[in-house]
Write a protein that holds these residues in place. Structure first.
Motif, PDB file in Angstrom:
ATOM      1  N   GLY A  52       0.814  -1.216   0.000  1.00 16.66           N
ATOM      2  CA  GLY A  52       0.000   0.000   0.000  1.00 16.66           C
ATOM      3  C   GLY A  52       0.839   1.254   0.000  1.00 16.66           C
ATOM      4  N   SER A  53       1.949   1.224   0.729  1.00 14.56           N
ATOM      5  CA  SER A  53       2.810   2.400   0.809  1.00 14.56           C
ATOM      6  C   SER A  53       3.487   2.694  -0.531  1.00 14.56           C
ATOM      7  CB  SER A  53       3.862   2.188   1.896  1.00 14.56           C
ATOM      8  OG  SER A  53       4.769   3.262   1.948  1.00 14.56           O
ATOM      9  N   GLU A  54       3.999   1.649  -1.189  1.00  7.89           N
ATOM     10  CA  GLU A  54       4.730   1.875  -2.433  1.00  7.89           C
ATOM     11  C   GLU A  54       3.806   2.183  -3.606  1.00  7.89           C
ATOM     12  OE1 GLU A  54       7.691  -0.613  -5.427  1.00  7.89           O
ATOM     13  OE2 GLU A  54       7.858  -0.893  -3.250  1.00  7.89           O
ATOM     14  N   LEU A  55       2.657   1.510  -3.672  1.00  8.73           N
ATOM     15  CA  LEU A  55       1.739   1.697  -4.807  1.00  8.73           C
ATOM     16  C   LEU A  55       0.638   2.698  -4.499  1.00  8.73           C
ATOM     17  CD1 LEU A  55       1.362  -1.975  -6.138  1.00  8.73           C
ATOM     18  CD2 LEU A  55       3.057  -0.239  -6.736  1.00  8.73           C
ATOM     19  N   LEU A 106       4.235 -11.760 -13.319  1.00 12.35           N
ATOM     20  CA  LEU A 106       3.633 -10.461 -13.605  1.00 12.35           C
ATOM     21  C   LEU A 106       3.307  -9.704 -12.321  1.00 12.35           C
ATOM     22  CD1 LEU A 106       1.214 -11.373 -16.557  1.00 12.35           C
ATOM     23  CD2 LEU A 106       3.312 -10.006 -16.674  1.00 12.35           C
ATOM     24  N   GLY A 107       2.805 -10.422 -11.305  1.00 14.57           N
ATOM     25  CA  GLY A 107       2.458  -9.773 -10.051  1.00 14.57           C
ATOM     26  C   GLY A 107       3.650  -9.141  -9.366  1.00 14.57           C
ATOM     27  N   GLY A 108       4.821  -9.731  -9.540  1.00 13.00           N
ATOM     28  CA  GLY A 108       6.010  -9.170  -8.917  1.00 13.00           C
ATOM     29  C   GLY A 108       6.619  -8.009  -9.685  1.00 13.00           C
ATOM     30  N   LEU A 109       6.121  -7.756 -10.907  1.00  7.88           N
ATOM     31  CA  LEU A 109       6.717  -6.710 -11.755  1.00  7.88           C
ATOM     32  C   LEU A 109       5.836  -5.490 -11.939  1.00  7.88           C
ATOM     33  CD1 LEU A 109       8.257  -8.965 -14.580  1.00  7.88           C
ATOM     34  CD2 LEU A 109       9.406  -8.013 -12.564  1.00  7.88           C
ATOM     35  N   VAL A 110       4.511  -5.621 -11.761  1.00  7.59           N
ATOM     36  CA  VAL A 110       3.605  -4.511 -12.063  1.00  7.59           C
ATOM     37  C   VAL A 110       3.742  -3.398 -11.034  1.00  7.59           C
ATOM     38  CG1 VAL A 110       1.960  -6.016 -13.234  1.00  7.59           C
ATOM     39  CG2 VAL A 110       1.701  -5.584 -10.788  1.00  7.59           C
ATOM     40  N   ASP A 111       3.373  -2.180 -11.458  1.00  3.65           N
ATOM     41  CA  ASP A 111       3.411  -1.014 -10.580  1.00  3.65           C
ATOM     42  C   ASP A 111       2.042  -0.364 -10.433  1.00  3.65           C
ATOM     43  OD1 ASP A 111       6.192  -0.901  -9.887  1.00  3.65           O
ATOM     44  OD2 ASP A 111       6.607  -0.295 -11.953  1.00  3.65           O
ATOM     45  N   ASP A 112       1.012  -1.068 -10.824  1.00  3.55           N
ATOM     46  CA  ASP A 112      -0.347  -0.520 -10.765  1.00  3.55           C
ATOM     47  C   ASP A 112      -1.202  -1.429  -9.883  1.00  3.55           C
ATOM     48  OD1 ASP A 112      -2.574   1.272 -11.963  1.00  3.55           O
ATOM     49  OD2 ASP A 112      -3.302  -0.778 -12.291  1.00  3.55           O
ATOM     50  N   GLY A 113      -1.978  -0.845  -8.976  1.00  6.72           N
ATOM     51  CA  GLY A 113      -2.790  -1.628  -8.060  1.00  6.72           C
ATOM     52  C   GLY A 113      -3.820  -2.496  -8.758  1.00  6.72           C
ATOM     53  N   VAL A 176      12.907  -8.084   2.988  1.00  9.58           N
ATOM     54  CA  VAL A 176      13.791  -7.809   1.844  1.00  9.58           C
ATOM     55  C   VAL A 176      13.088  -6.894   0.843  1.00  9.58           C
ATOM     56  CG1 VAL A 176      15.116  -8.838  -0.041  1.00  9.58           C
ATOM     57  CG2 VAL A 176      14.902 -10.036   2.144  1.00  9.58           C
ATOM     58  N   GLY A 177      11.823  -7.161   0.582  1.00  6.93           N
ATOM     59  CA  GLY A 177      11.036  -6.387  -0.382  1.00  6.93           C
ATOM     60  C   GLY A 177       9.748  -7.137  -0.688  1.00  6.93           C
ATOM     61  N   TRP A 178       8.610  -6.421  -0.705  1.00  3.69           N
ATOM     62  CA  TRP A 178       7.316  -7.099  -0.849  1.00  3.69           C
ATOM     63  C   TRP A 178       7.194  -7.845  -2.172  1.00  3.69           C
ATOM     64  CZ3 TRP A 178       4.191  -6.073  -4.963  1.00  3.69           C
ATOM     65  CH2 TRP A 178       4.338  -4.861  -5.630  1.00  3.69           C
ATOM     66  N   ARG A 179       7.910  -7.394  -3.215  1.00  6.60           N
ATOM     67  CA  ARG A 179       7.792  -8.049  -4.518  1.00  6.60           C
ATOM     68  C   ARG A 179       8.272  -9.507  -4.471  1.00  6.60           C
ATOM     69  NH1 ARG A 179       6.476  -4.573  -8.572  1.00  6.60           N
ATOM     70  NH2 ARG A 179       6.639  -2.349  -8.090  1.00  6.60           N
ATOM     71  N   TRP A 180       9.141  -9.811  -3.523  1.00  4.08           N
ATOM     72  CA  TRP A 180       9.636 -11.185  -3.433  1.00  4.08           C
ATOM     73  C   TRP A 180       8.544 -12.152  -2.987  1.00  4.08           C
ATOM     74  CZ3 TRP A 180      13.744 -12.632  -5.853  1.00  4.08           C
ATOM     75  CH2 TRP A 180      14.754 -11.711  -6.124  1.00  4.08           C
ATOM     76  N   THR A 181       7.497 -11.646  -2.334  1.00  3.01           N
ATOM     77  CA  THR A 181       6.395 -12.536  -1.977  1.00  3.01           C
ATOM     78  C   THR A 181       5.639 -12.999  -3.219  1.00  3.01           C
ATOM     79  OG1 THR A 181       4.840 -10.695  -1.663  1.00  3.01           O
ATOM     80  CG2 THR A 181       6.117 -11.412   0.255  1.00  3.01           C
ATOM     81  N   PHE A 182       5.756 -12.231  -4.309  1.00  2.04           N
ATOM     82  CA  PHE A 182       5.129 -12.622  -5.574  1.00  2.04           C
ATOM     83  C   PHE A 182       6.094 -13.402  -6.461  1.00  2.04           C
ATOM     84  CE2 PHE A 182       2.693  -9.106  -4.015  1.00  2.04           C
ATOM     85  CZ  PHE A 182       1.383  -9.371  -4.402  1.00  2.04           C
ATOM     86  N   LEU A 183       7.374 -13.034  -6.400  1.00  5.24           N
ATOM     87  CA  LEU A 183       8.346 -13.657  -7.299  1.00  5.24           C
ATOM     88  C   LEU A 183       8.850 -15.004  -6.798  1.00  5.24           C
ATOM     89  CD1 LEU A 183      10.465 -10.480  -8.192  1.00  5.24           C
ATOM     90  CD2 LEU A 183       8.772 -11.631  -9.628  1.00  5.24           C
ATOM     91  N   MET A 184       8.836 -15.221  -5.484  1.00  9.34           N
ATOM     92  CA  MET A 184       9.373 -16.464  -4.925  1.00  9.34           C
ATOM     93  C   MET A 184       8.731 -17.724  -5.505  1.00  9.34           C
ATOM     94  SD  MET A 184       8.907 -19.097  -2.601  1.00  9.34           S
ATOM     95  CE  MET A 184       7.721 -18.614  -1.370  1.00  9.34           C
ATOM     96  N   PRO A 185       7.402 -17.749  -5.742  1.00 16.27           N
ATOM     97  CA  PRO A 185       6.803 -18.977  -6.282  1.00 16.27           C
ATOM     98  C   PRO A 185       7.193 -19.283  -7.728  1.00 16.27           C
ATOM     99  CG  PRO A 185       5.143 -17.631  -5.155  1.00 16.27           C
ATOM    100  CD  PRO A 185       6.365 -16.792  -5.301  1.00 16.27           C
ATOM    101  N   VAL A 186       7.723 -18.296  -8.466  1.00 15.37           N
ATOM    102  CA  VAL A 186       7.968 -18.499  -9.901  1.00 15.37           C
ATOM    103  C   VAL A 186       8.946 -19.640 -10.165  1.00 15.37           C
ATOM    104  CG1 VAL A 186       8.792 -17.431 -12.035  1.00 15.37           C
ATOM    105  CG2 VAL A 186       7.386 -16.115 -10.433  1.00 15.37           C
TER     106      VAL A 186
END
Length: 507
Positions: A52-55, A106-113, A176-186
């Motif tokens: 929420g803070s970043e996006l 895609l979820g780990g790369l997008v910048d739009d809510g 580490v960074g919230w995006r890793w919660t999306f990228l880790m499963p890839v």
């Protein structure tokens, strides 16, 4: 309908007591997919503040980062299970797992809510197809009995481990960074996909015949989607608002239409006769209560530890680690335990453990101590989940024909997701009403305690149903089977010798 029980000669076989490396590999691939499906249900929660803070997302929008996944997962499970039965379980599993990996990236790369929520929904849809397809591959590969119980215990425990470890991994990755919660499963999904192509049995399938139940698929899927959506949005719109009541009325109408369609069509999406199997029907209700009560409890614990006690995400993740560790470590032993005691005994014990964990946590106060308050509940949760989760999955598929294993798998997974959404929505409403808008510690506690009482009640409802089922099963076993009296002609040794000589002379 497609019959997918015959397999090619190189398909793994579980008929014997010894499992080949390929059979183990097949099970591990399916477990990995379920682990990821369950992981995604709980892993995003701790990362929400950072997202929420970043996006720059509002609280209501952040809610849909979680609810979008549950909506796609819970809403399409019935369709996913039946599609696996009709189009082939291997084919559906591979396609859905590939979509899951792509949506995770895609979820780990997008910048739009909005795009982030869309990828979450897409991942939920993919999971709605991988979960029932994977479970039905197991139940059609492993014969009913000890081999299937062992496989399902390992499989279901991996799902429970993913669900309970989601918070732990989320806390570590968010640091580490919230995006890793999306990228880790890839990478995990891609590795599982590569091995799945190699290891999953290739069924010799007949071409589908008959008609697809399009009207049943539309009404059933829409009913579940609308129910999950209504439960999720009711908090903001108001439970007694015209919008919420109108949506619930529409759900009732859709369900009624669905039942009429399924009772009359030649090839139903859900054959209603499957619920004549009492064990299957009870397992679905118990799955609803189990998952719903835990989902509501997890929400309360997260708010209490982070908002009231001020714990960091990582600290909370480590505090909840014993539950996931207990469930994961119990996996190799649950098969023999189920064989010895049966699901009818284990489900009540497991639900009693869950209800006890929730009830113990009602002692929470402004200065909750980990050893005295949190740890006892965490240990009981681990015991409860280790017993009830695999037992529910076994009971929900026992005695079901091979061509309906996808349906049975879809039903129990739907019960889990809908239970999570509905009970979580109820717990959220109770917390808000109890706090009455106050932000003091006492106001927050006034919301948490009634919510804990609510989720404990849901677990107790499941416990009552499980106990009733165990009593019914015991009575059935105790009832003597009357065998009609027949007069069997006596055969002398001389007659037997004469008949033996006659058979030998002919051969």
């Amino acid at each position: 309908m497609t019959t997918a029980t015959a397999t090619t000669p190189d398909a793994p076989s579980a008929a014997g007591g010894h499992w080949t490396p390929r059979l183990w590999g097949t099970l591990i691939v399916l477990c990995a997919a379920l682990f990821l499906d369950a992981l995604d249900v709980s892993m995003v929660g701790i990362a929400l503040p950072s997202i929420g803070s970043e996006l720059h997302l509002s609280t209501s929008t952040l809610q849909w980062v979680v609810s979008g996944y549950v909506l796609g997962y819970g809403g399409l499970l019935l369709l996913g299970g039946r599609t696996a039965d009709l189009l082939g379980r291997r084919r559906v599993f591979l396609a859905a797992l590939a979509v899951f990996a792509a949506a995770s990236l895609l979820g780990g790369l997008v910048d739009d809510g909005g795009l982030l929520i869309a990828t979450r929904f897409l991942k939920g849809v993919a999971a709605a197809f991988t979960a029932p397809a994977g479970l039905s591959i197991i139940t059609t590969t492993f014969p009913e009995g000890p081999a299937r119980n062992r496989a399902l215990s390992i499989y279901a425990t991996c799902g429970a481990s993913g669900f309970s470890l989601g918070l732990v991994l989320s806390g570590l990755l968010t640091s580490v960074g919230w995006r890793w919660t999306f990228l880790m499963p890839v990478p995990i999904a891609l590795i599982a996909l590569a091995f799945a192509v190699r290891l999953l049995p290739r069924p010799v399938e007949e071409k589908p015949h008959g008609r697809y139940d399009v009207l049943g698929a539309v009404t059933g899927t829409t009913a579940v989607l609308l129910l999950v959506f209504t439960a999720t949005e009711a908090q903001g719109a108001g439970w007694l608002s015209a919008r919420t009541l109108g949506s619930l009325a529409a759900v009732v109408l859709l369900v009624a239409t669905f039942l009429v369609v399924e009772s009359r069509t030649a090839h139903p999406l859900v054959r209603l006769g499957i619920f004549r199997n009492g064990a299957v029907a009870r397992a679905n209700v118990i799955a609803f209560a189990m998952a719903g009560s835990y989902g509501g409890f997890q929400f309360v614990v997260t708010l209490y530890l982070q908002n009231l006690l001020g714990w960091s995400a990582l600290t909370m993740a480590l505090a909840l680690l014993p539950t996931g560790a207990m469930v994961a470590l119990s996996a190799p032993f649950m098969g023999p335990v189920v064989d010895r005691f049966g699901t009818g005994r284990l489900m009540p014990i497991g639900l009693l453990g869950l209800a006890g964990a929730f009830a113990l946590f009602m002692r929470l106060d402004e200065h909750g101590s980990y050893p005295a308050l949190v740890l006892p509940s965490i240990i009981l949760l681990g015991v409860g989940f280790a017993l009830v989760f695999p037992s529910v999955n076994i009971a929900a598929t026992d005695g079901v024909a091979d061509d309906e294993q996808g349906l049975a798998s879809g039903l129990v997974n739907t019960a889990v997701q809908v239970g999570t959404a509905v009970v979580l929505a109820g717990a959220t409403a109770i917390i808000t009403a109890g706090a009455d808008g106050g932000t003091t510690a006492q106001a927050q506690l006034d919301g948490y305690r009634p919510a804990l009482l609510f989720v404990t009640g849901v677990a107790l409802v499941g416990l009552v149903i499980a106990v009733a089922g165990a009593v019914l099963d015991r009575r059935k076993k105790a009832t003597p089977v009357r065998v009609p009296d027949y007069d069997y002609p006596s055969v002398s040794r001389e007659d037997l010798a004469e008949r033996r000589d006659e058979v030998l002379s002919k051969n």
